[in-house]
Motif scaffolding. Sequence first.
Motif, mmCIF file in Angstrom:
data_model
loop_
_atom_site.group_PDB
_atom_site.id
_atom_site.type_symbol
_atom_site.label_atom_id
_atom_site.label_comp_id
_atom_site.label_asym_id
_atom_site.label_seq_id
_atom_site.Cartn_x
_atom_site.Cartn_y
_atom_site.Cartn_z
ATOM 1 N N LYS A 1 -10.271 -17.459 24.849
ATOM 2 C CA LYS A 1 -10.621 -18.816 25.313
ATOM 3 C C LYS A 1 -9.438 -19.782 25.237
ATOM 4 O O LYS A 1 -9.348 -20.732 26.006
ATOM 5 N N ALA A 2 -8.520 -19.534 24.301
ATOM 6 C CA ALA A 2 -7.390 -20.453 24.099
ATOM 7 C C ALA A 2 -6.337 -20.316 25.198
ATOM 8 O O ALA A 2 -5.433 -21.147 25.294
ATOM 9 N N PHE A 3 -6.436 -19.255 26.022
ATOM 10 C CA PHE A 3 -5.368 -18.988 26.986
ATOM 11 C C PHE A 3 -5.847 -18.983 28.430
ATOM 12 O O PHE A 3 -5.149 -18.486 29.312
ATOM 13 N N THR A 4 -7.027 -19.536 28.691
ATOM 14 C CA THR A 4 -7.502 -19.531 30.078
ATOM 15 C C THR A 4 -6.641 -20.484 30.917
ATOM 16 O O THR A 4 -6.063 -21.439 30.388
ATOM 17 N N PRO A 5 -6.567 -20.240 32.237
ATOM 18 C CA PRO A 5 -5.770 -21.120 33.082
ATOM 19 C C PRO A 5 -6.145 -22.585 32.909
ATOM 20 O O PRO A 5 -5.296 -23.468 32.916
ATOM 21 N N ARG A 6 -7.449 -22.883 32.708
ATOM 22 C CA ARG A 6 -7.876 -24.273 32.583
ATOM 23 C C ARG A 6 -7.290 -24.929 31.332
ATOM 24 O O ARG A 6 -6.742 -26.029 31.389
ATOM 25 N N VAL A 7 -7.359 -24.221 30.208
ATOM 26 C CA VAL A 7 -6.812 -24.767 28.958
ATOM 27 C C VAL A 7 -5.303 -24.958 29.111
ATOM 28 O O VAL A 7 -4.736 -25.985 28.722
ATOM 29 N N VAL A 8 -4.654 -23.966 29.690
ATOM 30 C CA VAL A 8 -3.207 -23.993 29.792
ATOM 31 C C VAL A 8 -2.732 -25.105 30.742
ATOM 32 O O VAL A 8 -1.717 -25.750 30.489
ATOM 33 N N GLU A 9 -3.508 -25.351 31.804
ATOM 34 C CA GLU A 9 -3.153 -26.453 32.712
ATOM 35 C C GLU A 9 -3.060 -27.775 31.951
ATOM 36 O O GLU A 9 -2.209 -28.616 32.225
ATOM 37 N N GLY A 10 -3.934 -27.937 30.963
ATOM 38 C CA GLY A 10 -3.940 -29.154 30.154
ATOM 39 C C GLY A 10 -2.676 -29.324 29.323
ATOM 40 O O GLY A 10 -2.388 -30.424 28.838
ATOM 41 N N LEU A 11 -1.922 -28.249 29.164
ATOM 42 C CA LEU A 11 -0.688 -28.332 28.357
ATOM 43 C C LEU A 11 0.515 -28.787 29.179
ATOM 44 O O LEU A 11 1.594 -29.004 28.637
ATOM 45 N N ARG A 12 0.327 -28.892 30.499
ATOM 46 C CA ARG A 12 1.471 -29.208 31.373
ATOM 47 C C ARG A 12 2.286 -30.423 30.919
ATOM 48 O O ARG A 12 3.518 -30.319 30.805
ATOM 49 N N PRO A 13 1.635 -31.584 30.644
ATOM 50 C CA PRO A 13 2.442 -32.759 30.260
ATOM 51 C C PRO A 13 3.271 -32.498 29.009
ATOM 52 O O PRO A 13 4.435 -32.900 28.926
ATOM 53 N N ARG A 14 2.702 -31.820 28.034
ATOM 54 C CA ARG A 14 3.442 -31.544 26.793
ATOM 55 C C ARG A 14 4.629 -30.602 27.080
ATOM 56 O O ARG A 14 5.743 -30.821 26.585
ATOM 57 N N ILE A 15 4.406 -29.584 27.891
ATOM 58 C CA ILE A 15 5.488 -28.634 28.197
ATOM 59 C C ILE A 15 6.606 -29.369 28.943
ATOM 60 O O ILE A 15 7.789 -29.200 28.653
ATOM 61 N N GLN A 16 6.193 -30.230 29.897
ATOM 62 C CA GLN A 16 7.202 -31.007 30.645
ATOM 63 C C GLN A 16 8.025 -31.871 29.691
ATOM 64 O O GLN A 16 9.254 -31.964 29.826
ATOM 65 N N SER A 17 7.388 -32.461 28.693
ATOM 66 C CA SER A 17 8.154 -33.344 27.803
ATOM 67 C C SER A 17 9.083 -32.521 26.903
ATOM 68 O O SER A 17 10.184 -32.973 26.582
ATOM 69 N N ILE A 18 8.679 -31.316 26.516
ATOM 70 C CA ILE A 18 9.580 -30.441 25.736
ATOM 71 C C ILE A 18 10.814 -30.104 26.590
ATOM 72 O O ILE A 18 11.954 -30.196 26.145
ATOM 73 N N VAL A 19 10.564 -29.714 27.834
ATOM 74 C CA VAL A 19 11.651 -29.331 28.743
ATOM 75 C C VAL A 19 12.604 -30.516 28.965
ATOM 76 O O VAL A 19 13.835 -30.375 28.863
ATOM 77 N N ASP A 20 12.047 -31.697 29.225
ATOM 78 C CA ASP A 20 12.884 -32.883 29.458
ATOM 79 C C ASP A 20 13.712 -33.203 28.211
ATOM 80 O O ASP A 20 14.897 -33.549 28.309
ATOM 81 N N GLY A 21 13.098 -33.078 27.050
ATOM 82 C CA GLY A 21 13.801 -33.355 25.794
ATOM 83 C C GLY A 21 14.982 -32.415 25.592
ATOM 84 O O GLY A 21 16.065 -32.846 25.161
ATOM 85 N N LEU A 22 14.801 -31.153 25.921
ATOM 86 C CA LEU A 22 15.896 -30.188 25.737
ATOM 87 C C LEU A 22 17.049 -30.509 26.686
ATOM 88 O O LEU A 22 18.222 -30.426 26.306
ATOM 89 N N LEU A 23 16.725 -30.879 27.920
ATOM 90 C CA LEU A 23 17.803 -31.210 28.871
ATOM 91 C C LEU A 23 18.516 -32.498 28.443
ATOM 92 O O LEU A 23 19.731 -32.618 28.607
ATOM 93 N N ALA A 24 17.767 -33.431 27.887
ATOM 94 C CA ALA A 24 18.399 -34.686 27.434
ATOM 95 C C ALA A 24 19.436 -34.398 26.346
ATOM 96 O O ALA A 24 20.482 -35.041 26.279
ATOM 97 N N ARG A 25 19.135 -33.403 25.497
ATOM 98 C CA ARG A 25 20.060 -33.107 24.391
ATOM 99 C C ARG A 25 21.407 -32.560 24.857
ATOM 100 O O ARG A 25 22.410 -32.704 24.168
ATOM 101 N N VAL A 26 21.438 -31.903 26.010
ATOM 102 C CA VAL A 26 22.698 -31.311 26.470
ATOM 103 C C VAL A 26 23.321 -32.103 27.627
ATOM 104 O O VAL A 26 24.370 -31.722 28.153
ATOM 105 N N ALA A 27 22.668 -33.212 28.013
ATOM 106 C CA ALA A 27 23.090 -33.935 29.222
ATOM 107 C C ALA A 27 24.564 -34.341 29.168
ATOM 108 O O ALA A 27 25.294 -34.204 30.153
ATOM 109 N N ARG A 28 25.002 -34.832 28.004
ATOM 110 C CA ARG A 28 26.377 -35.312 27.898
ATOM 111 C C ARG A 28 27.388 -34.173 27.967
ATOM 112 O O ARG A 28 28.458 -34.320 28.554
ATOM 113 N N ALA A 29 27.055 -33.049 27.338
ATOM 114 C CA ALA A 29 28.002 -31.928 27.257
ATOM 115 C C ALA A 29 28.230 -31.300 28.645
ATOM 116 O O ALA A 29 29.273 -30.707 28.900
#
Length: 400
Positions: free
Chosen positions: A100-128
């Motif tokens: 139940k924890a891994f159905t497409p519906r549950v996982v779709e709800g994680l999109r904003p959090r995953i996007q913010s993790i990804v953006d945060g990682l790119l921000a850390r290397v942006a200057r380099a």
Amino acid sequence: MILGVGVSFNPMDPEFVADPYPTYRRLRDDDPVHQSPLGFWVLTRYDDVVAALRDPRLAKEAIAAFVAARLGTTPSAGTTLSMLDRDPPDHTRLRGLVSKAFTPRVVEGLRPRIQSIVDGLLARVARARSMDLIEDFAYPIPVVVICEMLGVPVEDHERFKGWGLDLARGLDAVLLPPDSGVAERSLAARRALAEYFRGLIATRRASPRGDLLSALIAAEEAGDKLNEDELLATCILLLIAGHETTVNLIGNGTLALLRHPEQLRRLREEPGLIGTAVEELLRYDGPVQRTARIPSMDLTIGGREIRKGEMVMPFIGAADRDPAQFADPDRLDIGRSENRHIAFGWGIHFCLGAPLARVEGQIALNTLVQKLPELALATDRPEYRQSLTLRGLKTLPVTF
Ligand code: HEM
């Protein structure tokens, strides 16, 4: 080693590790159900691999005893098998508890959090304007996500990173000489992880939260659904599956795009292709190259007789390049529409985390492609990790 009609298959050859696809092609053409002198059968045709994965006579639980006999140890000493290594009915019960924890519906709800993790990682290397795409980007994404889902403190990840690597390497134990030490290290890692989770479970038992770990503890406390060893095995499987696979979808996928600039350009211009692009990258150079099964009775595959108790290795990586199934299989085409790839397996063990891996891969790759227009390789020959089961890069230096 040279086999039969000149087919050479040495899984430890660095050339094979760097690029297994020419060897797969030769095996598929000349000896598709290949009996390796290393002591197992190698399946490389799509139809044979799919048939094997959906055949209940080809089972999992016997693998532990097979591997132990090869290595001269006791089957799974000190550990309980996870759903990945169990057969019905136990497999069905354990999978049902977490599905139940891994159905497409549950996982779709994680999109904003995953996007913010990804953006945060790119921000850390942006200057380099440069990074190791594996260490700085591909690895932390699935690690943070699975830690947050399970309720594992993400700051502990330095502790279990090494254990994860040892466990992943342990998947090859049966292919390596018994004295390689790989099996021992894998067992030690499993015990260390079990110890780690025992501590965490005690804490969560005292004060439950809304995470998957607390839900599993509640299931254990309810009685007959899972015992404590199974609870530990489930936690370890989810943590490690979440660590060792999606990183390689992002790493192998980025490398494939950088090596096919016209496909990269196409994705940049048509971000809507990200869905088919991720499926194509999974097919073209997937993170899981093979799996294993053991027949519970004598049977025939592709005209070859295989005896009960022998080990059969369906090669997913070879099946996904079979020209009988995929038009022009060695061509990367991010818009490929006929794509019934089996990068996530098939049948009852079909990857439970597939919806999550897909969303993580789509967000990571799309963001990378859209936000870094100058993305380029900073090496000619990226080095692969020495593994026959998981295919992934040690490092991938890039500039942007
Ligand atoms: C691109 C990333 C991934 C790939 C290519 C992948 C691939 C696979 C494959 C091929 C299997 C079947 C193995 C077999 O039949 O022997 C599998 C099973 C499994 N995967 Fe994944 N996986 C990925 C990501 C994940 C993630 C992120 C999770 C969870 C956090 C996960 C959890 C599992 C579990 C629990 C199973 C066992 C299912 C069962 O036995 O019923 N995987 N995966």
